[in-house]
Design a protein around this motif. Structure first.
Motif, PDB file in Angstrom:
ATOM      1  N   GLY A  82       6.598   3.257  15.162  1.00 40.76           N
ATOM      2  CA  GLY A  82       5.870   3.536  16.385  1.00 40.76           C
ATOM      3  C   GLY A  82       5.940   5.014  16.725  1.00 40.76           C
ATOM      4  N   PRO A  83       5.210   5.473  17.743  1.00 45.44           N
ATOM      5  CA  PRO A  83       4.463   4.649  18.689  1.00 45.44           C
ATOM      6  C   PRO A  83       3.198   4.081  18.055  1.00 45.44           C
ATOM      7  N   HIS A  84       2.786   2.935  18.498  1.00 51.67           N
ATOM      8  CA  HIS A  84       1.635   2.277  17.909  1.00 51.67           C
ATOM      9  C   HIS A  84       0.374   2.682  18.653  1.00 51.67           C
ATOM     10  N   ALA A  85       0.023   3.938  18.480  1.00 51.92           N
ATOM     11  CA  ALA A  85      -1.177   4.494  19.091  1.00 51.92           C
ATOM     12  C   ALA A  85      -1.794   5.469  18.098  1.00 51.92           C
ATOM     13  N   ALA A  86      -3.093   5.716  18.248  1.00 49.91           N
ATOM     14  CA  ALA A  86      -3.793   6.572  17.296  1.00 49.91           C
ATOM     15  C   ALA A  86      -3.363   8.027  17.423  1.00 49.91           C
ATOM     16  N   THR A  87      -2.992   8.439  18.631  1.00 49.49           N
ATOM     17  CA  THR A  87      -2.568   9.812  18.879  1.00 49.49           C
ATOM     18  C   THR A  87      -1.362   9.807  19.796  1.00 49.49           C
ATOM     19  N   VAL A  88      -0.665  10.930  19.837  1.00 45.64           N
ATOM     20  CA  VAL A  88       0.466  11.058  20.755  1.00 45.64           C
ATOM     21  C   VAL A  88      -0.025  10.970  22.198  1.00 45.64           C
ATOM     22  N   GLU A  89      -1.137  11.598  22.482  1.00 41.57           N
ATOM     23  CA  GLU A  89      -1.700  11.533  23.833  1.00 41.57           C
ATOM     24  C   GLU A  89      -2.049  10.102  24.223  1.00 41.57           C
ATOM     25  N   GLY A  90      -2.501   9.320  23.229  1.00 40.04           N
ATOM     26  CA  GLY A  90      -2.820   7.930  23.504  1.00 40.04           C
ATOM     27  C   GLY A  90      -1.599   7.114  23.872  1.00 40.04           C
ATOM     28  N   HIS A  91      -0.438   7.566  23.443  1.00 44.63           N
ATOM     29  CA  HIS A  91       0.815   6.878  23.771  1.00 44.63           C
ATOM     30  C   HIS A  91       1.398   7.373  25.089  1.00 44.63           C
ATOM     31  N   THR A  92       1.368   8.691  25.297  1.00 44.98           N
ATOM     32  CA  THR A  92       2.015   9.260  26.485  1.00 44.98           C
ATOM     33  C   THR A  92       1.113   9.262  27.716  1.00 44.98           C
ATOM     34  N   HIS A  93      -0.211   9.243  27.483  1.00 46.15           N
ATOM     35  CA  HIS A  93      -1.182   9.342  28.580  1.00 46.15           C
ATOM     36  C   HIS A  93      -0.997  10.640  29.364  1.00 46.15           C
ATOM     37  N   HIS A  94      -0.538  11.646  28.666  1.00 50.04           N
ATOM     38  CA  HIS A  94      -0.412  12.979  29.232  1.00 50.04           C
ATOM     39  C   HIS A  94      -1.027  13.973  28.252  1.00 50.04           C
ATOM     40  N   ARG A  95      -1.561  15.034  28.780  1.00 50.89           N
ATOM     41  CA  ARG A  95      -2.199  16.041  27.947  1.00 50.89           C
ATOM     42  C   ARG A  95      -1.187  16.659  26.983  1.00 50.89           C
ATOM     43  N   MET A  96      -1.603  16.834  25.726  1.00 57.02           N
ATOM     44  CA  MET A  96      -0.731  17.433  24.722  1.00 57.02           C
ATOM     45  C   MET A  96      -0.264  18.806  25.190  1.00 57.02           C
ATOM     46  N   GLY A  97       1.027  19.038  25.077  1.00 55.60           N
ATOM     47  CA  GLY A  97       1.594  20.306  25.501  1.00 55.60           C
ATOM     48  C   GLY A  97       2.122  20.302  26.910  1.00 55.60           C
ATOM     49  N   SER A  98       1.796  19.272  27.684  1.00 55.55           N
ATOM     50  CA  SER A  98       2.303  19.178  29.056  1.00 55.55           C
ATOM     51  C   SER A  98       3.701  18.580  29.026  1.00 55.55           C
ATOM     52  N   PRO A  99       4.492  18.776  30.088  1.00 54.29           N
ATOM     53  CA  PRO A  99       5.846  18.196  30.102  1.00 54.29           C
ATOM     54  C   PRO A  99       5.850  16.688  29.885  1.00 54.29           C
ATOM     55  N   GLY A 100       4.836  15.989  30.412  1.00 49.42           N
ATOM     56  CA  GLY A 100       4.792  14.541  30.269  1.00 49.42           C
ATOM     57  C   GLY A 100       4.473  14.068  28.869  1.00 49.42           C
ATOM     58  N   SER A 101       4.012  14.983  28.012  1.00 46.72           N
ATOM     59  CA  SER A 101       3.710  14.588  26.629  1.00 46.72           C
ATOM     60  C   SER A 101       4.932  14.683  25.730  1.00 46.72           C
ATOM     61  N   GLU A 102       6.032  15.215  26.260  1.00 42.22           N
ATOM     62  CA  GLU A 102       7.257  15.318  25.476  1.00 42.22           C
ATOM     63  C   GLU A 102       7.930  13.947  25.375  1.00 42.22           C
ATOM     64  N   CYS A 103       8.344  13.581  24.188  1.00 41.35           N
ATOM     65  CA  CYS A 103       8.997  12.280  23.978  1.00 41.35           C
ATOM     66  C   CYS A 103      10.204  12.109  24.904  1.00 41.35           C
ATOM     67  N   VAL A 104      10.969  13.187  25.050  1.00 38.31           N
ATOM     68  CA  VAL A 104      12.200  13.095  25.840  1.00 38.31           C
ATOM     69  C   VAL A 104      11.921  12.865  27.320  1.00 38.31           C
ATOM     70  N   ALA A 105      10.703  13.201  27.779  1.00 38.34           N
ATOM     71  CA  ALA A 105      10.398  13.055  29.194  1.00 38.34           C
ATOM     72  C   ALA A 105      10.557  11.613  29.640  1.00 38.34           C
ATOM     73  N   CYS A 106      10.116  10.668  28.802  1.00 38.77           N
ATOM     74  CA  CYS A 106      10.211   9.247  29.159  1.00 38.77           C
ATOM     75  C   CYS A 106      11.404   8.551  28.531  1.00 38.77           C
ATOM     76  N   HIS A 107      11.747   8.937  27.302  1.00 35.53           N
ATOM     77  CA  HIS A 107      12.787   8.212  26.578  1.00 35.53           C
ATOM     78  C   HIS A 107      14.171   8.825  26.717  1.00 35.53           C
ATOM     79  N   MET A 108      14.261  10.059  27.207  1.00 34.88           N
ATOM     80  CA  MET A 108      15.553  10.710  27.418  1.00 34.88           C
ATOM     81  C   MET A 108      15.509  11.513  28.722  1.00 34.88           C
ATOM     82  N   PRO A 109      15.248  10.871  29.848  1.00 33.46           N
ATOM     83  CA  PRO A 109      15.122  11.627  31.094  1.00 33.46           C
ATOM     84  C   PRO A 109      16.413  12.360  31.456  1.00 33.46           C
ATOM     85  N   LYS A 110      16.268  13.498  32.092  1.00 33.66           N
ATOM     86  CA  LYS A 110      17.434  14.283  32.515  1.00 33.66           C
ATOM     87  C   LYS A 110      17.906  13.752  33.861  1.00 33.66           C
TER      88      LYS A 110
END
Length: 549
Positions: free
Chosen positions: A460-488
C-alpha cells in the motif's frame, strides 16, 4: 541389434519418466503456492547458472567494498529488492513465499557461492520464467548501482561456524577499545558518526567550549557558572547541565529550551512523572545521574566504580567490546546488529529509547532507569521490562490507546506496530552512523516511506497516486506520510516541543473526542474542529466509515 535395443530401452525409460512427471504435474496442478521439490530447485539453479556467459561468470566487482558502496547498495536493495527478498534477504515476504519458483534466500550458501559476476548478471538480466525481472538501465549501470548491490548482498552472508566460534571467544576475552580505535579501518563511518547527536549527547565544556548554547549570564531561573558545569547534555530540543560532586554527576536546576530560546526550571516531580523520582529526594543534588541517565549516555557505565569506557553512544555501545576486532579484523569477532534477527537488532536501540524499568529493582539500594547489565548480544528481556499501559487511561507514559505520551518512548510505540511484527528494524529507516537528514533518516521525507509503500506496492497505499491517498496537494505538509501516520504528539520534555509517534497507526478525530488523544487532522488544522475533520474524511471514497470512528 544390441545397440538399437539399448537405445529403445533408454527411450522407453525416458518416455516413462516423462509420462510419470506429467502425471504428477497434472495431479498436483499448476499453483504458485506449490512447494518446489529438491530436484526442481537444484535443476532450476543449474539451468540458471548454465545460462550465464563465461565472461560474466568470471567478472570481478570493480567497486571497492567500502562503507559507502555498502550503504548505497543497501539503499538500492531496500528500494528495489526488499518487497520480494525481505529486508534481511531471507525471501520470507508475502510476495516471496507465493512465487514459483520461490524467491531465493540471499543469505543461503547456494546464493553466496555465486560469483560477483554471476550475481551482477542475474540482477541485470533477470531470470527467465521466474518473478526476477531484468534491471536494464544505462544510468544505473554507469553509476555502478548493481555492483554496489552485489557488495550489499555479500554482507548478508551469515557467520560460518568458525566465525561463530571466533565471536564467542572474542566476547569472553575482548575489552572496550573506544570509538577512536575504529577510525583507522572505518574512517568514513567514523567521520559521519562523530557529528551525530549520538556522538555528542554529553560534552565537557572544557574540551568543547562551543557546546554551551546560551549565554549563562541570561539565566535568571537558577544561576550557575561555567566552572560548575562538568557536562553539557543535549543540543537538539533542550540543553541541561550536570555538575560533579565527588564521583557522581548531578543535574543543575535550569535547562535551556532550544526552540523558544529561553531558560526553564528543571526538576523531575516526585509524583506523576518518571517512576524513579518518588524514590529520590526532591532535590537535584540528591539525584545522581548515574542511576537515572548515564547508562544510556555512555559505553559500559559501571555502577560500582561509576566509571565509563567512553562517554556518549560510541561504536561499542552497539557492537560490543572491540579490542579483539581491532587487533584482528575478521568479521566474526565483533557483534553487528545488522546480522542479528530483527528482535535482537531492535533491542539494541530499544534499550535506551523506551520507558520501562530493570527487572531487578532496586539494585544495592538505588533505582536505575536503564537496563543495568545488558549489552548487545545478550537477551534484553532478561534485564528490562517495558512500562505497562492501561487502555483507556492517560498516564505520564501513555495516551489511552497506548501511544506514547512522552519522549524517549519510540521503542514502546514501535513494538506495537505492524511494521515491528513484520521484522522491520530501526535501521530500516535510521542510520545511526549519520546522514544529512534529520533524525539520521536514510532518506528524506516521503522518499523513505515510498521505498516500501509506493503506489504500486502490495504494502500500500492502494491508490493510483500519493495525492489520491493523502487527499492533500503534493508537497504540502498534509501530503507527508508522517503527518498522518507519525504525528508529532509526544512531548519532548520542554513545553511545546513534540516528537513523532512510532506506532504508525492513524489516530481518528473521534479518538480525540472520546479519549483526548491528539489526532493528526486537528493537530495540523488547529483552527478546525474534530467534527469538521470527520466530515472531511467521510468523503474520501477509499476510507471505511468504521476507520474514522
Amino acid at each position: 541389434m544390441k545397440t538399437w535395443k539399448a537405445v529403445s530401452l533408454t527411450a522407453c525409460g525416458l518416455a516413462g519418466l516423462l509420462i510419470l512427471g506429467l502425471a504428477l504435474l497434472i495431479g498436483r496442478g499448476f499453483r504458485a503456492t506449490s512447494t518446489p521439490t529438491t530436484f526442481e530447485r537444484a535443476l532450476a539453479r543449474r539451468l540458471r547458472n548454465f545460462a550465464i556467459p563465461l565472461r560474466d561468470r568470471v567478472a570481478k566487482n570493480p567497486v571497492a567494498g567500502s562503507s559507502e558502496s555498502l550503504r548505497q547498495g543497501r539503499e538500492e536493495f531496500l528500494a528495489r529488492c526488499s518487497v520480494c527478498h525481505g529486508i534481511d534477504g531471507s525471501g520470507k515476504t508475502e510476495v516471496g513465499l507465493n512465487l514459483y519458483p520461490r524467491v531465493p534466500d540471499l543469505r543461503a550458501r547456494a546464493s553466496q557461492q555465486l560469483s560477483d559476476g554471476e550475481l551482477h548478471y542475474i540482477i541485470e538480466n533477470g531470470v527467465l520464467l521466474t518473478g526476477m525481472p531484468a534491471w536494464r538501465s544505462a544510468q544505473r549501470e554507469s553509476s555502478g548501482a548493481i555492483w554496489n548491490l552485489v557488495v550489499f548482498i555479500r554482507s548478508l552472508r551469515p557467520l560460518m561456524q568458525e566465525e561463530l566460534t571466533q565471536q564467542g571467544s572474542a566476547e569472553s576475552r575482548a575489552h572496550y577499545a573506544g570509538s577512536a580505535a575504529c577510525e583507522q579501518c572505518h574512517a568514513q563511518i567514523y567521520q559521519r558518526w562523530k557529528h551525530t547527536p549520538m556522538a555528542n549527547v554529553v560534552r565537557d565544556p572544557r574540551v568543547h567550549p562551543e557546546a554551551i548554547i546560551p549565554k549563562l549570564a541570561t539565566n535568571t531561573v537558577a544561576k550557575f557558572t561555567e566552572e560548575q558545569i562538568a557536562f553539557v547534555y543535549g543540543s537538539v530540543w533542550k540543553q541541561r547541565y550536570f555538575t560533579k560532586v565527588g564521583d557522581d554527576y548531578f543535574p543543575l536546576p535550569a535547562q535551556w529550551d532550544v526552540a523558544t530560546q529561553q531558560w526553564l526550571p528543571y526538576m523531575v516531580p516526585s509524583h506523576g512523572a518518571d517512576w524513579w523520582a518518588e524514590f529520590y529526594p526532591p532535590d537535584n543534588m540528591k539525584r545522581p545521574t548515574g542511576p537515572t541517565c548515564d547508562g544510556c549516555h555512555s559505553v559500559d557505565y559501571n555502577i560500582h566504580s561509576k566509571q565509563v569506557a567512553e562517554w556518549n553512544v560510541g561504536c561499542e555501545a552497539c557492537h560490543g567490546p572491540g579490542s579483539e576486532h581491532v587487533a584482528h579484523t575478521p568479521r566474526g569477532n565483533i557483534l553487528n546488529p545488522g546480522r542479528m534477527d530483527s528482535i535482537a537488532a531492535n533491542d539494541t536501540c530499544i534499550r535506551c529509547h523506551s520507558q520501562g524499568r530493570p527487572l531487578a529493582s532496586p539494585m544495592e539500594g538505588r533505582y536505575y532507569d536503564w537496563p543495568v547489565g545488558y549489552r548487545v548480544g545478550l537477551q534484553f528481556r532478561e534485564f528490562w521490562k517495558l512500562e505497562d499501559c492501561s487502555l483507556g487511561q492517560t498516564t505520564f507514559a501513555y495516551f489511552p490507546d497506548c501511544t506514547a505520551h512522552k519522549n524517549r518512548m519510540q521503542g514502546n510505540d514501535f513494538v506495537q506496530s505492524v511494521m515491528y511484527g513484520h521484522g522491520i528494524m530501526c535501521s530500516s529507516c535510521h542510520d545511526v552512523h549519520g546522514t544529512e537528514n534529520r533524525a539520521q533518516l536514510r532518506a528524506p521525507g516521503n522518499q523513505l516511506c515510498l521505498e516500501c509503500h509506493g503506489t504500486t506496492s502490495p504494502n500500500g497505499p492502494h491508490a493510483a497516486t500519493v495525492e489520491g491517498h493523502t487527499h492533500h496537494r503534493m508537497g504540502s505538509p498534509g501530503s507527508e506520510c508522517v503527518a498522518c501516520h507519525m504525528p508529532k504528539i509526544e512531548t519532548e520534555g520542554v513545553p511545546g516541543t513534540y516528537v513523532h509517534a512510532h506506532t504508525f497507526r492513524f489516530i481518528a478525530p473521534a479518538m480525540t473526542d472520546q479519549f483526548k488523544i491528539p489526532n493528526p487532522c486537528t493537530t495540523c488544522h488547529a483552527e478546525k474542529s474534530t467534527a469538521w475533520a470527520e466530515e472531511a474524511i467521510s468523503h474520501w471514497p477509499e476510507w471505511s466509515a468504521w476507520r474514522i470512528r
